[in-house]
Design an enzyme around this catalytic site. Structure first.
Site, short mmCIF file in Angstrom:
data_model
loop_
_atom_site.label_atom_id
_atom_site.label_comp_id
_atom_site.label_asym_id
_atom_site.label_seq_id
_atom_site.Cartn_x
_atom_site.Cartn_y
_atom_site.Cartn_z
N TYR A 218 -16.79 13.22 58.42
CA TYR A 218 -15.51 13.90 58.26
C TYR A 218 -15.59 15.32 58.81
CZ TYR A 218 -11.27 15.36 55.71
OH TYR A 218 -10.03 15.82 55.37
N LEU B 24 0.05 13.74 51.76
CA LEU B 24 0.44 14.87 52.60
C LEU B 24 1.32 14.44 53.77
CD1 LEU B 24 -2.98 16.74 52.67
CD2 LEU B 24 -0.82 17.76 51.94
N LYS C 192 -13.23 16.70 61.85
CA LYS C 192 -12.28 17.79 61.64
C LYS C 192 -12.63 19.03 62.45
CE LYS C 192 -9.33 15.89 58.83
NZ LYS C 192 -7.96 15.57 59.32
#
Length: 311
Positions: A156, A18, A160
């Site tokens: 994670y 990405l 986030k």
């Protein structure tokens, strides 16, 4: 004149996946790009590919997290290209395991790269942007896991979710300096999703250079890295000068504006809520509005089902 002509961007974790798609799109729109990766060959190859396509790029090999890396990235942008206008914090790592098996190192590593790395890079970039006095764009990469939770991703999810929380705060703090701050929540074929059997048909099509089935692109909003890159360029542009403090999902054929957390149900009781009052009234007041966790995917159509890897 190109959309981002004369602008300079830093994209962390942009050697592949990405991040590489973001760097290429920003360069295609006219921005000079500082590419970053922990692998020197990968970082330099990414910068070379951008240059070969007609763009301008330089590579910085360093792990995101430490303040020293943040300073190096900003210094490189200013030294090589004379300014800094755009920061995309994309660098990340995974250390997935269930809570009771997650080590301190598993937790600290993910928090250090994602959350601390976002903080240190944004702080350093904002110091320069404020001194530069011409505004700027902060674009931080979130995840559906941070919005909804996901089994085996305590570290994670925390990182986030924290990133989106910081973005909302920065939107308040940076407005007077004409610096916007937004979070992008991408859903795309990556090294992580490639291991999930549910997405096998989509990943298979992507690896073959074929269009993904409409079920994935439309129904799930799941696509390629390039499908996400357009939103990055938009948020980096002057056209998005009034967009700040937002969490925006993107993938395949879909763009979503995520809501900020709001109270779903509010109830009042004169004198306050004792244990006995909650025991008596909580089910009736709140039971039907309890919020779900995790993402719920619809059943795969039969023609898109693939056998499990070990089947």
């Amino acid at each position: 004149m190109s959309l981002l002509e004369g602008k300079v961007a830093i994209v962390t974790g942009s050697g592949r996946g990405l991040g590489l798609a973001y760097a290429h799109e920003l360069a295609r729109q006219g921005a000079a790009v500082v590419v970053n990766d922990v692998d020197r060959e990968i970082a330099e190859a990414a910068a070379s590919a951008i240059a070969e396509a007609g763009g301008r790029a330089v590579a910085v090999t360093a792990p995101v997290g430490p303040t020293e890396t943040a300073r190096l990235l900003v210094q490189t942008a200013v030294t090589e290209f004379g300014r800094l206008d755009i920061l995309v914090t994309n660098a990340g790592v995974l250390r997935d395991t269930v809570l009771w098996k997650m080590s301190d190192d598993d937790f600290d590593t993910v928090i250090g790269v994602h959350l601390r790395g976002t903080f240190t890079c944004v702080r350093e970039a904002v110091v320069h942007m404020r001194e530069q006095g011409e505004g700027g764009r902060i674009i931080c990469i979130g995840s559906p896991t941070g919005q909804r939770g996901n089994f085996g991703q305590t570290n994670y999810a925390a990182a986030k979710a924290g990133i989106v929380g910081m973005v909302r705060t920065w939107a308040l703090e940076l407005g007077r300096a004409n610096i916007t701050a937004n979070a992008v929540v991408p859903v795309a074929a990556t090294a992580m999703t490639a291991t999930v059997p549910y997405f096998a048909a989509a990943v298979e099509a992507d690896e073959k250079g074929e269009a993904m089935p409409a079920f994935f692109r439309h129904d799930l909003g799941f696509g390629t890295s390039d499908d996400v890159a357009g939103l990055i360029a938009y948020l980096a542009s002057d056209a998005a000068a009034d967009v700040t403090g937002q969490a925006i999902g993107v993938g395949g054929d879909r763009v979503q504006l995520w809501s900020h957390p709001e109270a779903v149900v509010t109830a009042y009781r004169e004198g306050g809520w004792s244990y006995e009052a909650l025991e008596a009234d909580f089910p009736a007041e709140f039971g039907g509005q309890l919020q779900s966790v995790g993402e719920k995917f619809p059943p795969l159509p039969e023609d898109l089902q693939r056998p499990a890897p070990n089947a």
